[in-house]
Design an enzyme around this catalytic site. Structure first.
Site, PDB file in Angstrom:
ATOM      1  N   LYS A 150       0.931  -0.497  15.321  1.00  0.00           N
ATOM      2  CA  LYS A 150       2.417  -0.575  15.605  1.00  0.00           C
ATOM      3  C   LYS A 150       2.931  -1.893  16.315  1.00  0.00           C
ATOM      4  CE  LYS A 150       4.210   3.132  13.746  1.00  0.00           C
ATOM      5  NZ  LYS A 150       3.775   2.410  12.468  1.00  0.00           N
TER       6      LYS A 150
ATOM      7  N   TYR B 254       3.934   6.139  10.431  1.00  0.00           N
ATOM      8  CA  TYR B 254       3.020   5.100  10.087  1.00  0.00           C
ATOM      9  C   TYR B 254       3.835   3.797   9.307  1.00  0.00           C
ATOM     10  CZ  TYR B 254      -1.117   2.695   8.800  1.00  0.00           C
ATOM     11  OH  TYR B 254      -2.186   1.612   8.737  1.00  0.00           O
TER      12      TYR B 254
ATOM     13  N   HIS C 293       0.791  -1.335  -0.126  1.00  0.00           N
ATOM     14  CA  HIS C 293       0.051   0.187   0.053  1.00  0.00           C
ATOM     15  C   HIS C 293       0.792   1.308  -0.072  1.00  0.00           C
ATOM     16  CE1 HIS C 293      -4.216  -1.422   1.564  1.00  0.00           C
ATOM     17  NE2 HIS C 293      -3.469  -2.296   0.611  1.00  0.00           N
TER      18      HIS C 293
ATOM     19  N   TYR D 149      -9.034   5.146   7.651  1.00  0.00           N
ATOM     20  CA  TYR D 149      -9.403   5.595   9.077  1.00  0.00           C
ATOM     21  C   TYR D 149     -10.535   6.549   9.188  1.00  0.00           C
ATOM     22  CZ  TYR D 149      -5.012   2.912  10.235  1.00  0.00           C
ATOM     23  OH  TYR D 149      -3.920   1.882  10.347  1.00  0.00           O
TER      24      TYR D 149
ATOM     25  N   PRO E 213      -4.203  -0.163  18.689  1.00  0.00           N
ATOM     26  CA  PRO E 213      -3.964  -0.414  17.323  1.00  0.00           C
ATOM     27  C   PRO E 213      -4.019   0.392  16.280  1.00  0.00           C
ATOM     28  CG  PRO E 213      -6.153  -1.197  18.106  1.00  0.00           C
ATOM     29  CD  PRO E 213      -5.545  -0.744  19.594  1.00  0.00           C
TER      30      PRO E 213
HETATM   31  P1  RFL Z   1       1.314 -12.310  21.589  1.00  0.00           P
HETATM   32  O1  RFL Z   1       0.976 -12.308  19.975  1.00  0.00           O
HETATM   33  O2  RFL Z   1       0.564 -11.930  22.517  1.00  0.00           O
HETATM   34  O3  RFL Z   1       2.191 -13.840  21.611  1.00  0.00           O
HETATM   35  C1  RFL Z   1       2.385 -14.159  22.928  1.00  0.00           C
HETATM   36  C2  RFL Z   1       2.638 -15.907  23.207  1.00  0.00           C
HETATM   37  O4  RFL Z   1       2.807 -16.183  24.575  1.00  0.00           O
HETATM   38  C3  RFL Z   1       2.215 -17.137  24.740  1.00  0.00           C
HETATM   39  N1  RFL Z   1       1.991 -16.964  26.239  1.00  0.00           N
HETATM   40  C4  RFL Z   1       2.857 -18.162  27.001  1.00  0.00           C
HETATM   41  N2  RFL Z   1       3.667 -19.016  26.613  1.00  0.00           N
HETATM   42  C5  RFL Z   1       4.043 -19.542  27.877  1.00  0.00           C
HETATM   43  N3  RFL Z   1       3.759 -19.429  29.051  1.00  0.00           N
HETATM   44  C6  RFL Z   1       2.962 -18.528  29.448  1.00  0.00           C
HETATM   45  N4  RFL Z   1       2.788 -18.275  30.746  1.00  0.00           N
HETATM   46  C7  RFL Z   1       2.287 -17.628  28.380  1.00  0.00           C
HETATM   47  N5  RFL Z   1       1.534 -16.491  28.558  1.00  0.00           N
HETATM   48  C8  RFL Z   1       1.398 -16.353  27.041  1.00  0.00           C
HETATM   49  C9  RFL Z   1       0.738 -16.837  24.054  1.00  0.00           C
HETATM   50  O5  RFL Z   1      -0.191 -17.807  24.181  1.00  0.00           O
HETATM   51  C10 RFL Z   1       1.198 -16.178  22.747  1.00  0.00           C
HETATM   52  O6  RFL Z   1       1.164 -17.335  21.819  1.00  0.00           O
HETATM   53  O7  RFL Z   1       2.646 -11.257  21.524  1.00  0.00           O
HETATM   54  P2  RFL Z   1       4.020 -10.835  20.677  1.00  0.00           P
HETATM   55  O8  RFL Z   1       4.429 -12.302  20.062  1.00  0.00           O
HETATM   56  O9  RFL Z   1       4.761  -9.805  21.691  1.00  0.00           O
HETATM   57  O10 RFL Z   1       3.128 -10.041  19.589  1.00  0.00           O
HETATM   58  C11 RFL Z   1       2.621  -8.839  19.573  1.00  0.00           C
HETATM   59  C12 RFL Z   1       1.319  -8.841  18.529  1.00  0.00           C
HETATM   60  O11 RFL Z   1       0.412  -9.785  18.653  1.00  0.00           O
HETATM   61  C13 RFL Z   1       0.518  -7.449  18.841  1.00  0.00           C
HETATM   62  O12 RFL Z   1       1.487  -6.445  19.249  1.00  0.00           O
HETATM   63  C14 RFL Z   1      -0.081  -7.124  17.593  1.00  0.00           C
HETATM   64  O13 RFL Z   1      -1.277  -8.064  17.422  1.00  0.00           O
HETATM   65  C15 RFL Z   1      -1.201  -5.971  17.860  1.00  0.00           C
HETATM   66  N6  RFL Z   1      -2.189  -5.481  16.901  1.00  0.00           N
HETATM   67  C16 RFL Z   1      -1.483  -4.901  15.775  1.00  0.00           C
HETATM   68  N7  RFL Z   1      -0.084  -4.738  15.546  1.00  0.00           N
HETATM   69  C17 RFL Z   1       0.511  -4.347  14.353  1.00  0.00           C
HETATM   70  O14 RFL Z   1       1.578  -4.172  14.057  1.00  0.00           O
HETATM   71  N8  RFL Z   1      -0.324  -3.761  13.370  1.00  0.00           N
HETATM   72  C18 RFL Z   1      -1.674  -3.882  13.451  1.00  0.00           C
HETATM   73  O15 RFL Z   1      -2.469  -3.724  12.520  1.00  0.00           O
HETATM   74  C19 RFL Z   1      -2.296  -4.206  14.575  1.00  0.00           C
HETATM   75  N9  RFL Z   1      -3.709  -4.450  14.635  1.00  0.00           N
HETATM   76  C20 RFL Z   1      -3.247  -5.609  16.760  1.00  0.00           C
HETATM   77  C21 RFL Z   1      -4.066  -5.099  15.844  1.00  0.00           C
HETATM   78  C22 RFL Z   1      -3.898  -6.263  17.983  1.00  0.00           C
HETATM   79  C23 RFL Z   1      -5.229  -6.379  18.037  1.00  0.00           C
HETATM   80  N10 RFL Z   1      -5.831  -7.030  19.339  1.00  0.00           N
HETATM   81  C24 RFL Z   1      -6.687  -7.833  19.325  1.00  0.00           C
HETATM   82  C25 RFL Z   1      -4.947  -6.873  20.533  1.00  0.00           C
HETATM   83  C26 RFL Z   1      -5.547  -5.195  16.037  1.00  0.00           C
HETATM   84  C27 RFL Z   1      -6.167  -5.983  16.979  1.00  0.00           C
HETATM   85  C28 RFL Z   1      -7.499  -5.910  17.264  1.00  0.00           C
HETATM   86  C1  PHB Z   2      -6.028  -4.672  10.988  1.00  0.00           C
HETATM   87  O1  PHB Z   2      -6.087  -4.678   9.304  1.00  0.00           O
HETATM   88  O2  PHB Z   2      -6.396  -5.505  11.728  1.00  0.00           O
HETATM   89  C2  PHB Z   2      -5.731  -3.367  11.352  1.00  0.00           C
HETATM   90  C3  PHB Z   2      -5.117  -2.508  10.124  1.00  0.00           C
HETATM   91  C4  PHB Z   2      -4.670  -1.108  10.774  1.00  0.00           C
HETATM   92  C5  PHB Z   2      -4.592  -0.854  12.188  1.00  0.00           C
HETATM   93  C6  PHB Z   2      -5.135  -1.969  13.084  1.00  0.00           C
HETATM   94  C7  PHB Z   2      -5.690  -3.037  12.615  1.00  0.00           C
HETATM   95  O3  PHB Z   2      -4.341   0.278  12.505  1.00  0.00           O
END
Ligand code: RFL
Ligand code: PHB
Length: 389
Positions: free
Chosen positions: A296, A384, A72, A200, A292
């Site tokens: 980041k 971004y 994008h 957005y 989110p």
């Molecule tokens: P995770 O993905 O939470 O993985 C951690 C892992 O550790 C396990 N765990 C354990 N394992 C052993 N012993 C324990 N006691 C444990 N406790 C937990 C868990 O089961 C899991 O498998 O962390 P990690 O690897 O640091 O990754 C971070 C990302 O997942 C997170 O920052 C992103 O998903 C945030 N996020 C977004 N980030 C972006 O860069 N771009 C985006 O567009 C974006 N959109 C989002 C998001 C997060 C969202 N939610 C649901 C919070 C959109 C949403 C809706």
């Molecule tokens: C997503 O596609 O899940 C998404 C994209 C951009 C954001 C957050 C989540 O800023």
């Protein structure tokens, strides 16, 4: 059992760290609480910064991303129905990649399986020991049997609710937190996205985001209050609300369909300091959370482990602890800039319960400034698409 680096958590942070170290001949064991299917079932991030793309290339797990991911050049911002495009490529010559976290995780899991590196899934009662000494240990129970891994280092990549951060002794950790009075209700739908780029949208009824996973799979979000229940949101109610918050053209072109996933995520800003305690390092969501809005979270997780892998490679290769000594400071500098950007995007695009007419006029002025000033638009583009690391 013995390994060089015991990694807690098989999310993107843990898996990418494992892969980067494996490529440099440093052996790791990953200990994960859940099953692989559970990990892959979590629908989360969608946008990768250019630096994250480069790190996945370095880890040699970028083939499918380049084949299937969508590059994008910009995003659309919409304020009370007025839409404006921010063109990253034109402003700063950078882009982002739309490729879901689920797919990044799947690619990393596959590469690890092929390499034969060990991952222990469904490990119960994981606990961290002696990381203030030269011989840390991780204990857990697998299939009812207690086990211990001796290692040189522990990488706490176990997310916000993990065990690593809470293993740090009281008083050694400082935390900084802001909880927002709303969440994001998200749905995933097997229908083509409404537009080629992400939209957005700010509206007086609340924020909305039109995103995607592929040319045939869309991801949409609407801001809801913190106490909202997902059961109260039928698909019909979701689509009605989304249509009201976006511009007319977008509303008219939405391709709706049955949701295949629907969930509410709370919004929070959080940072723990420092990120190293003896031979334990924190990385990814275990160390910090961003709302989110700036996309980041996953990108910070990737840049953290990029730095940590470099530091550990230096330790084993050059017998120098300069990298590991500097890890916390280096990572936190970038984390706080991402915290600032995510907080700012959240502040201008959402409605807050205590928003008065003055605050709304300020939000409008921010939007008008972004639309009219190349300098303001460039600043958004730079943040971004990702600051350097
Ligand atoms: P995770 O993905 O939470 O993985 C951690 C892992 O550790 C396990 N765990 C354990 N394992 C052993 N012993 C324990 N006691 C444990 N406790 C937990 C868990 O089961 C899991 O498998 O962390 P990690 O690897 O640091 O990754 C971070 C990302 O997942 C997170 O920052 C992103 O998903 C945030 N996020 C977004 N980030 C972006 O860069 N771009 C985006 O567009 C974006 N959109 C989002 C998001 C997060 C969202 N939610 C649901 C919070 C959109 C949403 C809706
Ligand atoms: C997503 O596609 O899940 C998404 C994209 C951009 C954001 C957050 C989540 O800023």
């Amino acid at each position: 059992m013995r390994t060089k680096v015991a990694i807690i958590g098989a999310g993107p942070a843990g898996l990418l760290l494992g892969r980067l170290l494996e490529r440099q001949g440093i052996d790791t064991v990953i200990i994960e609480r859940r099953s692989p299917d559970y990990v892959l079932g979590r629908i989360r991030a969608g946008v990768l910064e250019q630096g994250t793309v480069e790190l996945l290339e370095k880890a040699d797990v970028s083939e499918r991303m380049h084949a299937e991911g969508l590059v994008h050049d910009g995003i659309e911002l919409c304020f009370d129905g007025d839409k404006h495009r921010i063109n990253f490529r034109e402003l700063i010559g950078r882009t982002v990649m739309v490729y879901g976290q689920t797919e990044v995780t799947r690619d990393l899991m596959h590469a690890r399986e092929v390499s034969g590196a060990q991952t222990i899934y469904e490990a119960e009662d994981v606990s961290l020991h002696d990381f203030d000494s030269d011989s840390p240990k991780v204990r857990f129970v697998k299939d009812g049997v207690a086990q211990e891994i001796a290692c040189d280092f522990i990488a706490g990549c176990d997310g916000y609710h993990g065990v690593s951060r809470s293993s740090v002794p009281d008083g050694a950790l400082k935390t900084f937190e802001r909880v927002y009075p709303f969440g994001w209700l998200g749905i995933l739908v097997d229908r083509p996205p409404v537009a080629e780029e992400l939209i957005y949208a700010h509206h007086e009824r609340g924020f909305a985001l039109c995103s995607m996973r592929s040319p045939t799979r869309s991801r949409y979000y609407v801001q809801v209050s913190a106490d909202e229940k997902v059961e109260d949101w039928s698909d019909e109610r979701f689509w009605d609300e989304l249509r009201r918050r976006v511009d007319q053209e977008t509303a008219d072109h939405l391709v709706i369909g049955p949701s295949i996933e629907k969930s509410i995520a709370p919004l929070r800003s959080f940072v723990a300091e420092p990120l190293r305690f003896g031979r334990l390092f924190l990385a990814g969501d275990a160390a910090h959370i961003v709302p989110p809005t700036g996309a980041k979270g996953l990108n910070l997780a990737a840049s953290d482990v990029g730095c940590l892998a470099e530091a550990l490679v230096e330790y084993y290769g050059e017998k120098s602890s300069a990298g590991i000594d500097h890890y916390s400071q280096r990572v936190l500098g970038r984390v706080w800039k991402a915290e600032r950007f995510s907080w700012w995007m959240t502040s201008i695009l959402h409605t807050f319960p205590d928003t008065d007419t003055f605050a709304r006029r300020l939000q409008r002025a921010e939007f008008d400034y972004l639309v009219s000033s190349d300098a303001a638009a460039r600043s958004l583009a730079e943040n971004y698409t990702g600051l350097p690391f």
